[in-house]
Each structure stands twice: as structure tokens, then as C-alpha cells.
Design a protein around this motif. Sequence first.
Motif, PDB file in Angstrom:
ATOM      1  N   ASP A 204       7.599  61.978  -1.870  1.00  0.00           N
ATOM      2  CA  ASP A 204       7.274  61.513  -0.473  1.00  0.00           C
ATOM      3  C   ASP A 204       6.986  62.635   0.411  1.00  0.00           C
ATOM      4  OD1 ASP A 204       6.838  60.548   2.104  1.00  0.00           O
ATOM      5  OD2 ASP A 204       8.387  59.140   2.219  1.00  0.00           O
ATOM      6  N   PRO A 205       5.868  63.110   0.512  1.00  0.00           N
ATOM      7  CA  PRO A 205       5.657  64.536   0.989  1.00  0.00           C
ATOM      8  C   PRO A 205       6.309  64.546   2.575  1.00  0.00           C
ATOM      9  CG  PRO A 205       3.540  63.406   1.048  1.00  0.00           C
ATOM     10  CD  PRO A 205       4.516  62.689   0.230  1.00  0.00           C
ATOM     11  N   LEU A 206       6.154  63.294   3.333  1.00  0.00           N
ATOM     12  CA  LEU A 206       6.594  63.427   4.762  1.00  0.00           C
ATOM     13  C   LEU A 206       8.116  63.509   4.820  1.00  0.00           C
ATOM     14  CD1 LEU A 206       4.425  60.552   6.125  1.00  0.00           C
ATOM     15  CD2 LEU A 206       4.057  62.837   5.844  1.00  0.00           C
ATOM     16  N   ARG A 207       9.063  63.276   3.779  1.00  0.00           N
ATOM     17  CA  ARG A 207      10.366  63.428   3.796  1.00  0.00           C
ATOM     18  C   ARG A 207      10.708  64.897   3.184  1.00  0.00           C
ATOM     19  NH1 ARG A 207      13.441  59.423   5.362  1.00  0.00           N
ATOM     20  NH2 ARG A 207      15.234  60.543   4.748  1.00  0.00           N
ATOM     21  N   CYS A 208       9.918  65.534   2.625  1.00  0.00           N
ATOM     22  CA  CYS A 208      10.140  66.764   2.021  1.00  0.00           C
ATOM     23  C   CYS A 208      10.531  68.008   2.990  1.00  0.00           C
ATOM     24  CB  CYS A 208       9.060  67.207   1.165  1.00  0.00           C
ATOM     25  SG  CYS A 208       9.392  68.804   0.326  1.00  0.00           S
ATOM     26  N   ILE A 209      11.208  68.676   2.715  1.00  0.00           N
ATOM     27  CA  ILE A 209      11.736  69.629   4.227  1.00  0.00           C
ATOM     28  C   ILE A 209      10.518  70.780   4.021  1.00  0.00           C
ATOM     29  CG2 ILE A 209      13.331  71.533   4.426  1.00  0.00           C
ATOM     30  CD1 ILE A 209      15.534  70.026   2.843  1.00  0.00           C
ATOM     31  N   SER A 210      10.015  70.889   3.105  1.00  0.00           N
ATOM     32  CA  SER A 210       8.892  71.846   3.031  1.00  0.00           C
ATOM     33  C   SER A 210       7.831  71.565   4.138  1.00  0.00           C
ATOM     34  CB  SER A 210       8.097  72.038   1.664  1.00  0.00           C
ATOM     35  OG  SER A 210       9.035  72.751   0.779  1.00  0.00           O
ATOM     36  N   PHE A 211       7.383  70.152   4.069  1.00  0.00           N
ATOM     37  CA  PHE A 211       6.601  69.769   5.041  1.00  0.00           C
ATOM     38  C   PHE A 211       7.105  69.488   6.376  1.00  0.00           C
ATOM     39  CE2 PHE A 211       5.306  66.108   7.701  1.00  0.00           C
ATOM     40  CZ  PHE A 211       3.936  65.913   7.598  1.00  0.00           C
ATOM     41  N   LEU A 212       8.294  69.304   6.588  1.00  0.00           N
ATOM     42  CA  LEU A 212       9.092  68.917   7.877  1.00  0.00           C
ATOM     43  C   LEU A 212       8.919  70.265   8.427  1.00  0.00           C
ATOM     44  CD1 LEU A 212      11.863  66.791   6.703  1.00  0.00           C
ATOM     45  CD2 LEU A 212       9.951  66.044   8.223  1.00  0.00           C
ATOM     46  N   THR A 213       9.420  71.652   7.671  1.00  0.00           N
ATOM     47  CA  THR A 213       9.481  72.779   8.390  1.00  0.00           C
ATOM     48  C   THR A 213       8.167  73.359   9.102  1.00  0.00           C
ATOM     49  OG1 THR A 213       9.178  73.968   6.330  1.00  0.00           O
ATOM     50  CG2 THR A 213      11.539  73.673   7.130  1.00  0.00           C
ATOM     51  N   TYR A 215       5.112  71.324   9.208  1.00  0.00           N
ATOM     52  CA  TYR A 215       4.237  70.263   9.875  1.00  0.00           C
ATOM     53  C   TYR A 215       5.119  69.035  10.791  1.00  0.00           C
ATOM     54  CZ  TYR A 215       0.419  72.187   6.976  1.00  0.00           C
ATOM     55  OH  TYR A 215      -0.423  72.947   6.345  1.00  0.00           O
ATOM     56  N   GLY A 216       6.400  69.066  10.667  1.00  0.00           N
ATOM     57  CA  GLY A 216       7.259  68.133  11.312  1.00  0.00           C
ATOM     58  C   GLY A 216       6.906  67.841  12.816  1.00  0.00           C
ATOM     59  N   ALA A 217       6.675  66.753  13.184  1.00  0.00           N
ATOM     60  CA  ALA A 217       6.204  66.397  14.551  1.00  0.00           C
ATOM     61  C   ALA A 217       7.495  66.463  15.481  1.00  0.00           C
ATOM     62  CB  ALA A 217       5.460  65.068  14.855  1.00  0.00           C
ATOM     63  N   TYR A 289       1.026  78.644   7.621  1.00  0.00           N
ATOM     64  CA  TYR A 289       0.724  77.246   7.798  1.00  0.00           C
ATOM     65  C   TYR A 289       0.985  76.887   9.252  1.00  0.00           C
ATOM     66  CZ  TYR A 289       0.949  76.704   2.998  1.00  0.00           C
ATOM     67  OH  TYR A 289       0.727  76.818   1.482  1.00  0.00           O
ATOM     68  N   MET A 290       1.584  77.613  10.149  1.00  0.00           N
ATOM     69  CA  MET A 290       1.717  77.207  11.564  1.00  0.00           C
ATOM     70  C   MET A 290       0.980  78.304  12.327  1.00  0.00           C
ATOM     71  SD  MET A 290       5.732  76.056  11.782  1.00  0.00           S
ATOM     72  CE  MET A 290       6.570  76.828  10.525  1.00  0.00           C
ATOM     73  N   SER A 291       0.360  77.839  13.497  1.00  0.00           N
ATOM     74  CA  SER A 291      -0.479  78.777  14.286  1.00  0.00           C
ATOM     75  C   SER A 291       0.234  79.386  15.266  1.00  0.00           C
ATOM     76  CB  SER A 291      -1.689  78.003  14.786  1.00  0.00           C
ATOM     77  OG  SER A 291      -1.415  77.212  15.776  1.00  0.00           O
ATOM     78  N   VAL A 292      -0.010  80.179  16.150  1.00  0.00           N
ATOM     79  CA  VAL A 292       0.484  80.750  17.191  1.00  0.00           C
ATOM     80  C   VAL A 292       1.120  79.634  18.134  1.00  0.00           C
ATOM     81  CG1 VAL A 292      -1.484  81.270  18.546  1.00  0.00           C
ATOM     82  CG2 VAL A 292       0.953  82.954  18.662  1.00  0.00           C
ATOM     83  N   LYS A 299      10.846  78.616  15.946  1.00  0.00           N
ATOM     84  CA  LYS A 299      12.194  78.775  16.633  1.00  0.00           C
ATOM     85  C   LYS A 299      13.164  77.813  16.577  1.00  0.00           C
ATOM     86  CE  LYS A 299      10.208  82.295  19.857  1.00  0.00           C
ATOM     87  NZ  LYS A 299      10.368  82.961  21.067  1.00  0.00           N
ATOM     88  N   MET A 300      12.656  76.589  16.679  1.00  0.00           N
ATOM     89  CA  MET A 300      13.353  75.475  16.379  1.00  0.00           C
ATOM     90  C   MET A 300      14.009  75.471  15.178  1.00  0.00           C
ATOM     91  SD  MET A 300      12.353  71.309  16.719  1.00  0.00           S
ATOM     92  CE  MET A 300      11.488  71.204  14.989  1.00  0.00           C
ATOM     93  N   ASN A 301      13.480  75.779  14.054  1.00  0.00           N
ATOM     94  CA  ASN A 301      13.951  75.727  12.886  1.00  0.00           C
ATOM     95  C   ASN A 301      14.903  77.068  12.519  1.00  0.00           C
ATOM     96  OD1 ASN A 301      12.009  73.754  11.857  1.00  0.00           O
ATOM     97  ND2 ASN A 301      10.419  75.023  10.964  1.00  0.00           N
ATOM     98  N   VAL A 302      14.564  77.972  13.123  1.00  0.00           N
ATOM     99  CA  VAL A 302      15.644  79.193  13.113  1.00  0.00           C
ATOM    100  C   VAL A 302      16.755  78.748  13.927  1.00  0.00           C
ATOM    101  CG1 VAL A 302      16.070  81.456  13.774  1.00  0.00           C
ATOM    102  CG2 VAL A 302      13.573  80.768  13.092  1.00  0.00           C
TER     103      VAL A 302
END
Length: 377
Positions: A204-213, A215-217, A289-292, A299-302
Motif C-alpha cells: 500500500d504505497p500510501l502507508r509506506c514511509i518512503s511515500f510519506l517522507t 509526499y505525505g500531506a 522529489y520535493m520542490s523548494v 524540516k518536519m521530517n528532520v
Amino acid sequence: MLTKQDIIAEAKRLKFADIGFTDAKPFDSQKEYLLAHQDGYGWAEAIGLGLLAGTDPKNILPQAKSIIVLLESYFEESYPLPLEHHFGRCYLDDDRVTKDGLALKIKSFRKLLQLNGIDSKVPFDLPHRLSAARAGLGTFGKNSLFYARRVALNSSFVFPIAIVIDAEYTPDESSIAIECPEWCRNTCVAACPTRALKGDGKIDPLRCISFLTYYGAGLTPLELREPMGMYIYGCDRCQNVCPRNIPWMVRKKPQNPRVLAKESNFDLSCLLHMDKLYFEQKVWPHMFYMSVDDIWRWKMNVARAMGNSLNPAYVKELILAFGENSDERVRCMIAWALGRIGNQEAMTGLRKFFDNSEGIEKKEIKQAIIAIEKRKV
Ligand code: SF4
Ligand code: SF4
């Protein structure tokens, strides 16, 4: 006419780990799966990844006749351990923007095709792993990853690069199968912290940490903050626990000098305090994968990773960053991280922020204070 042997020899000369051939028939099973699971993959269409269109090679090259799949073994050199704990390995030496490594090899390979009158396209939306298995290069794991059959000690540390061409070559025998040993007992499924793996080789890509880091909303929900652990961009947990990968992981490797040279740019404190210029010059060219505009998510992930590190040395940095940032999502995660580390200094900082906050931010700060107080009891 370029023979199959000529093409294989060129792949070897360019030091690709392996090469296989398949036909250009549509990937119907993949299309059906995607259509049936739009709840999990609709986001990819929405951001223009074109996964559905990519299931038919003729959408990529109308006169497509074959697909050549090259395998790149991307974990031939070792990476600094702190980087491996925060970032997916496949992103550590990713040259898709800088185009100074793998991209040069692909360019040279295509040059030979072009010089021999063969048109080629290297699409990003073709099912690469499925192409590789259809070309006989490997099998799948229950973690949905592709495992090599002849190289990299049969591990999953390989990138398949699918090249659609307008010339016909005899396809290799397909090796599409899940090939996990019975005795493993679904280690990856049990180890996935966010329960993204379904157990049948699907995810389930939406639950994968990769996706969440990347693209997570919005603000990461409370229940995912601890499970997401120390990962900031990508996740390798289901590869790390897999017995099919251990032989390659324990093999001694020389250090990767390019990754070593940029290690300090990915220091957690630098990332927490970075401005747009730092991001554009030092981070984005390697992890894009994330733009400016998404610098808040970095920063939230860090901040989350710092909190999960339980390292009191980060408390000062987090307090400083709370003042530097106006983004509510970042400030809320900083409050959570301070609550997770939970020493006296963190408590003092949180109490100070509490008086000047409101709304969701105040709520998060209060939760963090309560979390520290509970641990003292
Ligand atoms: S990459 Fe991480 S979150 Fe995603 S399936 Fe594997 S273990 Fe789970
Ligand atoms: S951890 Fe076990 S079940 Fe999962 S991919 Fe590896 S061998 Fe297969």
C-alpha cells in the motif's frame, strides 16, 4: 544490424551488472492492478507520473518492438552509516538531476543503438521491475522489491533501467515469480513499521514511509511519528531485514567517495536550519522529489528524526529552529520532538513556547509537556 551479442557486449563494457531482453507487449496485469487500486495509486496519476500510460510501451514509442533492461548494481560501494539510517540507499548517489554517473553510461549505451539506426526511449513510467523480471533478470520478494538472479549476490540493491526500442530481438525467458524462502516467515511484512506490506508481494504505497517522507500531506499524524523512526527521505527497513540481502550487505565494500564528500551537507542540524539557497544548491540536486516549496516537509521530517533519536544534543537545535520557522507543521513536529527527548531543557523550551502559541500548535505543545510529565511519574 546490431546483434543481441553486440548489445550485451556493450552493456558489459559499460559495466552494467546485467542485461536482458523482453518484447514490447503491454503489461496488462499491471494495468489491471493499477486500475483496481486507484485509491493507492491515484496520487501518482495526479502528479503526472503516468503509470497507467506506462503499461503500454507503444505509448512511449509507437513503433516499439522490444525492451532492453539493464541492471545497475547501486550498492557496490559503502555509505556512511548515519546517512544509511536517515535516507534510502538508492537516493544517496542518485544522479538523475546531476547526470554525472549512471546517466552517462545510459547515454553511451543509447549512442550505440542510435549509431546503428535503432530508436530508443528511456521512460520513467514503464513498470521497470516487471520489465526486468519479464526479461529474466530476477524475481520478486514479498516486500514488492525486485531481486537480481545473477548479480549483486541475488540481492535487491539493483536498479532496472528499461529501454524501449524499435528493433526486434529474441526475448529472454521470463522469471516473474515471488521467490522467498519458506523459512523466512514474512520477516519484511512483520518488520514494516507502518504496515504497508500486504504479505502477497504487494504494497500500500500510501502507508509506506518512503511515500510519506516525500509526499505525505500536512503534519505527520501522531500515530506514525514513532514508527517512521529516523528516516527522513525513503526507507530501507524491508531490505535491511531481508535474508536474501544479507550476503550482499555483509560483503566488504570500498567507500563511495562522492557520497562521503557530501555527507556533511546532510547533517541533521544543517537540514533543520537550511534556507532555500542551501536546499537548492546542496540538497535538491541529489534528492529532488520535493520542490523548494516543500522545504517545510524536509524540516518536519528532520525534527521527527531528531525526536526519535532521543539525543539530548538536539534539544538546543530544535528550540532554535522553533523560533526560526513560521510553518505550523514544522513547529508542531519540533514540539513533539522535544517532548520525545524530554529532558529539563526541552521542558523549559516547551513551556516558553506554550505562552506564545495558539490553535493546533498550542495543542501539540501541551501534548509534549504532558508526555514528559508522564515519564517522570
Ligand atoms: S520501505 Fe519501509 S515503510 Fe515501505 S514497505 Fe518497506 S519497511 Fe515498510
Ligand atoms: S524478508 Fe523474507 S518474505 Fe520478505 S522479501 Fe525477504 S525473503 Fe521474502
